[in-house]
Design a protein around this motif. Structure first.
Motif, PDB file in Angstrom:
ATOM      1  N   LEU A  63     113.015  -1.548  26.628  1.00 38.52           N
ATOM      2  CA  LEU A  63     113.664  -0.657  27.587  1.00 38.52           C
ATOM      3  C   LEU A  63     113.220  -0.984  29.009  1.00 38.52           C
ATOM      4  N   ASP A  64     111.923  -1.320  29.176  1.00 32.42           N
ATOM      5  CA  ASP A  64     111.436  -1.723  30.501  1.00 32.42           C
ATOM      6  C   ASP A  64     112.157  -2.966  30.986  1.00 32.42           C
ATOM      7  N   GLU A  65     112.392  -3.901  30.056  1.00 34.66           N
ATOM      8  CA  GLU A  65     113.084  -5.135  30.419  1.00 34.66           C
ATOM      9  C   GLU A  65     114.523  -4.843  30.832  1.00 34.66           C
ATOM     10  N   ILE A  66     115.174  -3.906  30.133  1.00 38.14           N
ATOM     11  CA  ILE A  66     116.540  -3.519  30.486  1.00 38.14           C
ATOM     12  C   ILE A  66     116.572  -2.923  31.889  1.00 38.14           C
ATOM     13  N   ALA A  67     115.592  -2.051  32.177  1.00 33.95           N
ATOM     14  CA  ALA A  67     115.534  -1.431  33.499  1.00 33.95           C
ATOM     15  C   ALA A  67     115.301  -2.477  34.586  1.00 33.95           C
ATOM     16  N   LEU A  68     114.434  -3.461  34.290  1.00 35.66           N
ATOM     17  CA  LEU A  68     114.169  -4.521  35.259  1.00 35.66           C
ATOM     18  C   LEU A  68     115.420  -5.344  35.522  1.00 35.66           C
ATOM     19  N   ALA A  69     116.131  -5.678  34.460  1.00 34.96           N
ATOM     20  CA  ALA A  69     117.353  -6.465  34.619  1.00 34.96           C
ATOM     21  C   ALA A  69     118.403  -5.684  35.409  1.00 34.96           C
ATOM     22  N   ALA A  70     118.518  -4.384  35.134  1.00 32.85           N
ATOM     23  CA  ALA A  70     119.491  -3.559  35.846  1.00 32.85           C
ATOM     24  C   ALA A  70     119.147  -3.451  37.315  1.00 32.85           C
ATOM     25  N   ALA A  71     117.842  -3.323  37.605  1.00 35.38           N
ATOM     26  CA  ALA A  71     117.413  -3.208  38.999  1.00 35.38           C
ATOM     27  C   ALA A  71     117.695  -4.479  39.783  1.00 35.38           C
ATOM     28  N   ARG A  72     117.724  -5.590  39.069  1.00 32.68           N
ATOM     29  CA  ARG A  72     117.933  -6.874  39.742  1.00 32.68           C
ATOM     30  C   ARG A  72     119.402  -7.301  39.749  1.00 32.68           C
ATOM     31  N   PHE A  73     120.264  -6.466  39.143  1.00 38.86           N
ATOM     32  CA  PHE A  73     121.680  -6.801  39.118  1.00 38.86           C
ATOM     33  C   PHE A  73     122.219  -6.905  40.549  1.00 38.86           C
ATOM     34  N   GLY A  74     122.981  -7.933  40.771  1.00 36.61           N
ATOM     35  CA  GLY A  74     123.524  -8.138  42.105  1.00 36.61           C
ATOM     36  C   GLY A  74     122.696  -9.093  42.931  1.00 36.61           C
ATOM     37  N   LYS A  75     121.422  -9.275  42.538  1.00 33.62           N
ATOM     38  CA  LYS A  75     120.577 -10.254  43.226  1.00 33.62           C
ATOM     39  C   LYS A  75     120.714 -11.578  42.478  1.00 33.62           C
ATOM     40  N   SER A  76     121.771 -12.298  42.780  1.00 36.11           N
ATOM     41  CA  SER A  76     122.144 -13.479  42.007  1.00 36.11           C
ATOM     42  C   SER A  76     121.074 -14.560  42.026  1.00 36.11           C
ATOM     43  N   ALA A  77     120.171 -14.499  43.000  1.00 36.78           N
ATOM     44  CA  ALA A  77     119.151 -15.551  43.094  1.00 36.78           C
ATOM     45  C   ALA A  77     118.042 -15.360  42.068  1.00 36.78           C
ATOM     46  N   THR A  78     117.944 -14.153  41.482  1.00 38.17           N
ATOM     47  CA  THR A  78     116.870 -13.864  40.551  1.00 38.17           C
ATOM     48  C   THR A  78     117.272 -14.234  39.127  1.00 38.17           C
ATOM     49  N   VAL A  79     116.412 -15.028  38.466  1.00 40.26           N
ATOM     50  CA  VAL A  79     116.668 -15.470  37.105  1.00 40.26           C
ATOM     51  C   VAL A  79     115.494 -15.061  36.221  1.00 40.26           C
ATOM     52  N   LEU A  80     115.759 -14.292  35.166  1.00 39.54           N
ATOM     53  CA  LEU A  80     114.718 -13.892  34.227  1.00 39.54           C
ATOM     54  C   LEU A  80     114.564 -14.947  33.140  1.00 39.54           C
ATOM     55  N   VAL A  81     113.342 -15.425  32.934  1.00 36.57           N
ATOM     56  CA  VAL A  81     113.029 -16.366  31.857  1.00 36.57           C
ATOM     57  C   VAL A  81     112.152 -15.632  30.861  1.00 36.57           C
ATOM     58  N   ARG A  82     112.672 -15.370  29.666  1.00 36.24           N
ATOM     59  CA  ARG A  82     111.941 -14.619  28.641  1.00 36.24           C
ATOM     60  C   ARG A  82     111.203 -15.613  27.745  1.00 36.24           C
ATOM     61  N   LEU A  83     109.879 -15.566  27.818  1.00 41.21           N
ATOM     62  CA  LEU A  83     109.042 -16.558  27.135  1.00 41.21           C
ATOM     63  C   LEU A  83     108.158 -15.887  26.093  1.00 41.21           C
ATOM     64  N   GLY A  84     108.415 -16.167  24.812  1.00 43.37           N
ATOM     65  CA  GLY A  84     107.572 -15.671  23.736  1.00 43.37           C
ATOM     66  C   GLY A  84     106.433 -16.639  23.474  1.00 43.37           C
ATOM     67  N   LEU A  85     105.289 -16.127  23.058  1.00 38.31           N
ATOM     68  CA  LEU A  85     104.160 -17.018  22.802  1.00 38.31           C
ATOM     69  C   LEU A  85     103.324 -16.539  21.627  1.00 38.31           C
ATOM     70  N   SER A  86     102.826 -17.511  20.887  1.00 34.30           N
ATOM     71  CA  SER A  86     101.907 -17.233  19.786  1.00 34.30           C
ATOM     72  C   SER A  86     100.577 -16.750  20.354  1.00 34.30           C
ATOM     73  N   PRO A  87      99.845 -15.865  19.636  1.00 29.69           N
ATOM     74  CA  PRO A  87      98.522 -15.439  20.095  1.00 29.69           C
ATOM     75  C   PRO A  87      97.546 -16.602  20.254  1.00 29.69           C
ATOM     76  N   LEU A  88      97.843 -17.740  19.629  1.00 34.25           N
ATOM     77  CA  LEU A  88      96.951 -18.902  19.746  1.00 34.25           C
ATOM     78  C   LEU A  88      97.032 -19.583  21.113  1.00 34.25           C
ATOM     79  N   ILE A  89      98.121 -19.372  21.837  1.00 32.99           N
ATOM     80  CA  ILE A  89      98.323 -20.067  23.105  1.00 32.99           C
ATOM     81  C   ILE A  89      97.241 -19.690  24.108  1.00 32.99           C
ATOM     82  N   ASP A  90      96.722 -20.682  24.823  1.00 28.81           N
ATOM     83  CA  ASP A  90      95.742 -20.456  25.885  1.00 28.81           C
ATOM     84  C   ASP A  90      96.493 -19.930  27.109  1.00 28.81           C
TER      85      ASP A  90
END
Length: 285
Positions: A63-90
């Motif tokens: 839900l926080d991510e949805i709110a963030l995306a909505a708040a940034r709507f219209g700001k075409s220069a902003t691009v969200l990159v959703r990056l998942g990571l294993s707990p092993l990653i440094d």
């Protein structure tokens, strides 16, 4: 659950306690189970609540991510990159990649989500994340996902407190056949990687019947003499002084390798392609 009190939780949420209690009761009815044990002294999660808590927390983060995306709507220069990571990653190495990306390309905003391996795969397939940082897939499985190399790190043997194999020099896997090892729960990939390492060395792995939920707990159990353990370099913290480099049966260092992966059905264009190019350029330097 942080407050362990409905009245304190209601104050934090700026609602009345009866309103919060009614909302919780409605949620419990909808889910078909009781989430909290209530007493005059404190509030605690039920077993059902313990099971559901991480699922609910993940939904709230969504839900926080949805709110963030909505708040940034219209700001075409902003691009969200959703990056998942294993707990092993440094995370420090990952930050070294992300920071220059966000600095040099201010339009990119990287959102991190820590997930277990099965969840990472599901999220990639359902397009809930754009990329995953995880253990490098075997060559046979690499055909099912597109990827680029990230980094490799050595594995270390943490001898059970009081064991005769304590020391400072490297130790081969086949020298550990008589040791009992504490493993983490399946999901992050370390337990499976440990089993495969012993299998490749044709050495029996003696597993302690219990499982640690975190790398910190694993080190605590080693220190308590419950069993020995194997950890990647970045996850060795309190037992660094007693940790010994681990070698394969052929004398080569035992390592774990990681990669950036994305859905092979997704054509990388625009910002996604730019992120991969940036990732590869930073990693190669």
């Amino acid at each position: 659950m942080d407050t362990r009190s409905f009245s304190k939780a209601a104050a934090r949420c700026y609602v009345s306690q009866p309103s919060l209690s009614v909302a919780i009761a409605g949620l419990e009815q909808e889910l078909g189970g009781q989430l909290f044990d209530r007493s005059t002294r404190a509030v605690a999660l039920t077993p059902f609540g313990e099971f559901m808590a991480p699922v609910i927390e993940d939904a709230l983060r969504g839900l926080d991510e949805i709110a963030l995306a909505a708040a940034r709507f219209g700001k075409s220069a902003t691009v969200l990159v959703r990056l998942g990571l294993s707990p092993l990653i440094d995370s420090r190495l990952l930050r070294n990649v992300i920071e220059p990306c966000e600095r040099n390309q201010p339009e990119h905003k990287v959102i991190l989500k820590e997930c277990m391996l099965g969840d990472l795969s599901q999220r990639l397939e359902s397009h809930k994340i754009d990329f995953a940082c995880t253990l490098q897939a075997p060559r046979a499985a690499s055909k099912t996902a597109s990827s680029c190399a990230f980094y490799s790190e050595p594995l270390f043997y943490l001898p059970q407190n009081g064991t005769a194999l304590s020391g400072s020099g490297p130790v081969r896997v086949d020298e550990l056949r008589d040791q009992t090892f504490v493993l983490t729960v399946d999901g992050c990939g370390l337990a499976d990687a440990t089993r495969k390492l012993f299998e490749k060395s044709r050495t029996r792995l003696r597993e302690y019947p219990g499982h640690a939920l975190s790398y910190d707990v694993l080190e605590e159990w080693v220190d308590l003499g419950i069993g020995s353990a194997i950890l990647p370099d970045s996850k060795v913290k309190t037992l660094r002084a007693s940790a010994r480099p681990l070698l394969q049966h052929n004398g080569l260092p035992a390592t774990l390798s990681y990669e950036l992966r994305w859905n092979p059905k997704r054509e990388l264009t625009g910002s996604a392609a730019a992120f991969v190019r940036h990732f590869q350029s930073v990693v190669s330097n």
